[in-house]
Design a protein around this motif. Structure first.
Motif, PDB file in Angstrom:
ATOM      1  N   ILE A 251     -27.831 -20.763   4.525  1.00  0.00           N
ATOM      2  CA  ILE A 251     -27.803 -21.770   3.478  1.00  0.00           C
ATOM      3  C   ILE A 251     -28.026 -21.294   1.960  1.00  0.00           C
ATOM      4  CG2 ILE A 251     -28.723 -24.151   2.616  1.00  0.00           C
ATOM      5  CD1 ILE A 251     -26.733 -24.321   5.150  1.00  0.00           C
ATOM      6  N   VAL A 252     -29.193 -20.496   2.366  1.00  0.00           N
ATOM      7  CA  VAL A 252     -29.602 -19.841   0.781  1.00  0.00           C
ATOM      8  C   VAL A 252     -28.575 -19.154   0.525  1.00  0.00           C
ATOM      9  CG1 VAL A 252     -31.273 -18.472  -0.373  1.00  0.00           C
ATOM     10  CG2 VAL A 252     -32.041 -20.235   1.070  1.00  0.00           C
ATOM     11  N   ALA A 253     -28.084 -18.188   1.128  1.00  0.00           N
ATOM     12  CA  ALA A 253     -26.918 -17.270   0.718  1.00  0.00           C
ATOM     13  C   ALA A 253     -25.751 -18.254   0.254  1.00  0.00           C
ATOM     14  CB  ALA A 253     -26.639 -16.405   1.924  1.00  0.00           C
ATOM     15  N   ILE A 254     -25.397 -19.142   0.886  1.00  0.00           N
ATOM     16  CA  ILE A 254     -24.206 -19.925   0.444  1.00  0.00           C
ATOM     17  C   ILE A 254     -24.414 -20.530  -0.865  1.00  0.00           C
ATOM     18  CG2 ILE A 254     -22.769 -21.952   0.996  1.00  0.00           C
ATOM     19  CD1 ILE A 254     -23.119 -21.113   3.814  1.00  0.00           C
ATOM     20  N   ILE A 255     -25.519 -21.122  -0.985  1.00  0.00           N
ATOM     21  CA  ILE A 255     -25.820 -21.859  -2.220  1.00  0.00           C
ATOM     22  C   ILE A 255     -25.972 -20.739  -3.594  1.00  0.00           C
ATOM     23  CG2 ILE A 255     -27.527 -22.940  -3.671  1.00  0.00           C
ATOM     24  CD1 ILE A 255     -28.075 -24.392  -0.924  1.00  0.00           C
ATOM     25  N   LEU A 256     -26.737 -19.583  -3.278  1.00  0.00           N
ATOM     26  CA  LEU A 256     -26.827 -18.710  -4.456  1.00  0.00           C
ATOM     27  C   LEU A 256     -25.516 -17.913  -4.730  1.00  0.00           C
ATOM     28  CD1 LEU A 256     -30.223 -17.297  -3.633  1.00  0.00           C
ATOM     29  CD2 LEU A 256     -29.469 -18.995  -5.392  1.00  0.00           C
ATOM     30  N   GLY A 257     -24.568 -17.453  -3.590  1.00  0.00           N
ATOM     31  CA  GLY A 257     -23.218 -17.088  -3.566  1.00  0.00           C
ATOM     32  C   GLY A 257     -22.391 -18.069  -4.729  1.00  0.00           C
ATOM     33  N   SER A 258     -22.451 -19.204  -4.324  1.00  0.00           N
ATOM     34  CA  SER A 258     -21.601 -20.054  -5.120  1.00  0.00           C
ATOM     35  C   SER A 258     -22.075 -20.176  -6.373  1.00  0.00           C
ATOM     36  CB  SER A 258     -21.495 -21.428  -4.507  1.00  0.00           C
ATOM     37  OG  SER A 258     -22.656 -22.166  -4.419  1.00  0.00           O
ATOM     38  N   ALA A 259     -23.330 -20.284  -6.782  1.00  0.00           N
ATOM     39  CA  ALA A 259     -23.732 -20.307  -8.167  1.00  0.00           C
ATOM     40  C   ALA A 259     -23.496 -19.028  -8.934  1.00  0.00           C
ATOM     41  CB  ALA A 259     -25.175 -20.625  -8.109  1.00  0.00           C
ATOM     42  N   LEU A 260     -23.589 -17.887  -8.255  1.00  0.00           N
ATOM     43  CA  LEU A 260     -23.459 -16.729  -9.043  1.00  0.00           C
ATOM     44  C   LEU A 260     -21.890 -16.587  -9.371  1.00  0.00           C
ATOM     45  CD1 LEU A 260     -25.474 -13.978  -6.987  1.00  0.00           C
ATOM     46  CD2 LEU A 260     -25.717 -14.596  -9.356  1.00  0.00           C
ATOM     47  N   PHE A 261     -21.023 -17.230  -8.515  1.00  0.00           N
ATOM     48  CA  PHE A 261     -19.695 -17.146  -8.761  1.00  0.00           C
ATOM     49  C   PHE A 261     -19.197 -18.021  -9.873  1.00  0.00           C
ATOM     50  CE2 PHE A 261     -15.114 -18.588  -7.988  1.00  0.00           C
ATOM     51  CZ  PHE A 261     -14.553 -17.468  -7.904  1.00  0.00           C
ATOM     52  N   LYS A 262     -19.894 -19.153  -9.855  1.00  0.00           N
ATOM     53  CA  LYS A 262     -19.479 -20.198 -11.049  1.00  0.00           C
ATOM     54  C   LYS A 262     -20.123 -19.779 -12.368  1.00  0.00           C
ATOM     55  CE  LYS A 262     -19.964 -24.243  -8.283  1.00  0.00           C
ATOM     56  NZ  LYS A 262     -20.662 -25.774  -8.021  1.00  0.00           N
ATOM     57  N   HIS A 263     -21.252 -18.716 -12.547  1.00  0.00           N
ATOM     58  CA  HIS A 263     -21.797 -18.464 -13.467  1.00  0.00           C
ATOM     59  C   HIS A 263     -21.189 -17.195 -14.105  1.00  0.00           C
ATOM     60  CE1 HIS A 263     -26.064 -20.515 -13.302  1.00  0.00           C
ATOM     61  NE2 HIS A 263     -25.046 -21.288 -13.337  1.00  0.00           N
ATOM     62  N   PHE A 264     -20.378 -16.501 -13.408  1.00  0.00           N
ATOM     63  CA  PHE A 264     -19.658 -15.153 -13.747  1.00  0.00           C
ATOM     64  C   PHE A 264     -18.610 -15.503 -14.468  1.00  0.00           C
ATOM     65  CE2 PHE A 264     -17.205 -11.502 -13.030  1.00  0.00           C
ATOM     66  CZ  PHE A 264     -17.977 -10.326 -13.317  1.00  0.00           C
TER      67      PHE A 264
ATOM     68  N   PHE B  63     -15.104 -14.114 -15.533  1.00  0.00           N
ATOM     69  CA  PHE B  63     -14.281 -12.838 -15.317  1.00  0.00           C
ATOM     70  C   PHE B  63     -13.379 -12.497 -16.505  1.00  0.00           C
ATOM     71  CE2 PHE B  63     -14.895 -15.118 -11.198  1.00  0.00           C
ATOM     72  CZ  PHE B  63     -14.923 -14.084 -10.336  1.00  0.00           C
ATOM     73  N   GLU B  64     -13.312 -13.024 -17.671  1.00  0.00           N
ATOM     74  CA  GLU B  64     -12.750 -12.676 -18.806  1.00  0.00           C
ATOM     75  C   GLU B  64     -13.420 -11.125 -19.653  1.00  0.00           C
ATOM     76  OE1 GLU B  64     -11.978 -15.691 -21.354  1.00  0.00           O
ATOM     77  OE2 GLU B  64     -10.609 -16.736 -20.082  1.00  0.00           O
ATOM     78  N   ASP B  65     -14.787 -11.712 -19.549  1.00  0.00           N
ATOM     79  CA  ASP B  65     -15.464 -10.418 -20.290  1.00  0.00           C
ATOM     80  C   ASP B  65     -16.563  -9.803 -19.242  1.00  0.00           C
ATOM     81  OD1 ASP B  65     -16.949 -12.684 -20.343  1.00  0.00           O
ATOM     82  OD2 ASP B  65     -17.941 -12.441 -22.382  1.00  0.00           O
ATOM     83  N   MET B  66     -16.413 -10.269 -18.010  1.00  0.00           N
ATOM     84  CA  MET B  66     -17.389  -9.552 -17.052  1.00  0.00           C
ATOM     85  C   MET B  66     -18.729  -9.537 -17.225  1.00  0.00           C
ATOM     86  SD  MET B  66     -15.323  -8.655 -14.732  1.00  0.00           S
ATOM     87  CE  MET B  66     -13.622  -8.126 -14.236  1.00  0.00           C
ATOM     88  N   SER B  67     -19.150 -10.844 -17.430  1.00  0.00           N
ATOM     89  CA  SER B  67     -20.754 -11.082 -17.671  1.00  0.00           C
ATOM     90  C   SER B  67     -21.104 -12.481 -17.183  1.00  0.00           C
ATOM     91  CB  SER B  67     -20.799 -11.149 -19.196  1.00  0.00           C
ATOM     92  OG  SER B  67     -20.402 -12.122 -19.869  1.00  0.00           O
ATOM     93  N   PHE B  68     -22.433 -12.448 -17.019  1.00  0.00           N
ATOM     94  CA  PHE B  68     -23.099 -13.873 -16.777  1.00  0.00           C
ATOM     95  C   PHE B  68     -23.304 -14.513 -17.640  1.00  0.00           C
ATOM     96  CE2 PHE B  68     -23.762 -11.034 -12.900  1.00  0.00           C
ATOM     97  CZ  PHE B  68     -23.406 -11.857 -11.727  1.00  0.00           C
ATOM     98  N   GLN B  69     -23.520 -15.952 -17.533  1.00  0.00           N
ATOM     99  CA  GLN B  69     -23.833 -17.012 -18.428  1.00  0.00           C
ATOM    100  C   GLN B  69     -25.203 -16.897 -18.927  1.00  0.00           C
ATOM    101  OE1 GLN B  69     -22.582 -20.872 -17.138  1.00  0.00           O
ATOM    102  NE2 GLN B  69     -20.329 -20.272 -17.122  1.00  0.00           N
ATOM    103  N   LYS B  70     -26.249 -16.759 -17.817  1.00  0.00           N
ATOM    104  CA  LYS B  70     -27.708 -16.754 -18.084  1.00  0.00           C
ATOM    105  C   LYS B  70     -28.053 -15.419 -17.366  1.00  0.00           C
ATOM    106  CE  LYS B  70     -27.870 -21.715 -18.061  1.00  0.00           C
ATOM    107  NZ  LYS B  70     -28.400 -23.032 -17.362  1.00  0.00           N
ATOM    108  N   PRO B  71     -27.891 -14.175 -17.843  1.00  0.00           N
ATOM    109  CA  PRO B  71     -28.200 -12.992 -17.098  1.00  0.00           C
ATOM    110  C   PRO B  71     -29.589 -12.868 -16.460  1.00  0.00           C
ATOM    111  CG  PRO B  71     -27.500 -12.736 -19.558  1.00  0.00           C
ATOM    112  CD  PRO B  71     -27.932 -14.087 -19.171  1.00  0.00           C
ATOM    113  N   LEU B  72     -30.581 -13.331 -16.837  1.00  0.00           N
ATOM    114  CA  LEU B  72     -31.966 -13.328 -16.414  1.00  0.00           C
ATOM    115  C   LEU B  72     -32.125 -14.220 -14.903  1.00  0.00           C
ATOM    116  CD1 LEU B  72     -34.423 -13.357 -19.284  1.00  0.00           C
ATOM    117  CD2 LEU B  72     -33.715 -11.393 -17.727  1.00  0.00           C
ATOM    118  N   LEU B  73     -31.540 -15.399 -15.185  1.00  0.00           N
ATOM    119  CA  LEU B  73     -31.637 -16.220 -14.163  1.00  0.00           C
ATOM    120  C   LEU B  73     -30.701 -15.785 -13.023  1.00  0.00           C
ATOM    121  CD1 LEU B  73     -32.579 -18.926 -12.671  1.00  0.00           C
ATOM    122  CD2 LEU B  73     -30.595 -20.050 -14.146  1.00  0.00           C
TER     123      LEU B  73
END
Length: 63
Positions: free
Chosen positions: A13-26, A28-38
């Motif tokens: 469950i943790v892996a699914i939730i965090l994987g989807s959060a990471l996918f949403k925050h990434f 793809f246009e400039d290959m960066s995360f919205q909130k890098p530390l989090l």
């Protein structure tokens, strides 16, 4: 002494939730995360949960 079992359902469950959060925050246009530390924290916990799932699966198949 009995081996301690890792609760694989909780880690799944943790892996699914965090994987989807990471996918949403990434972005793809400039290959960066919205909130890098989090997102770095999310990535560390995601990798640990996937590792725990693989370790649990390996122990289950060896028995």
């Amino acid at each position: 002494m009995e081996n301690k079992k890792i609760p694989s359902f909780a880690f799944a469950i943790v892996a699914i939730i965090l994987g989807s959060a990471l996918f949403k925050h990434f972005n793809f246009e400039d290959m960066s995360f919205q909130k890098p530390l989090l997102d770095a924290l999310y990535l560390i916990i995601f990798v640990f949960s996937v590792y725990a799932l693989m370790k649990s699966r390996k122990n289950r198949t060896e028995k």
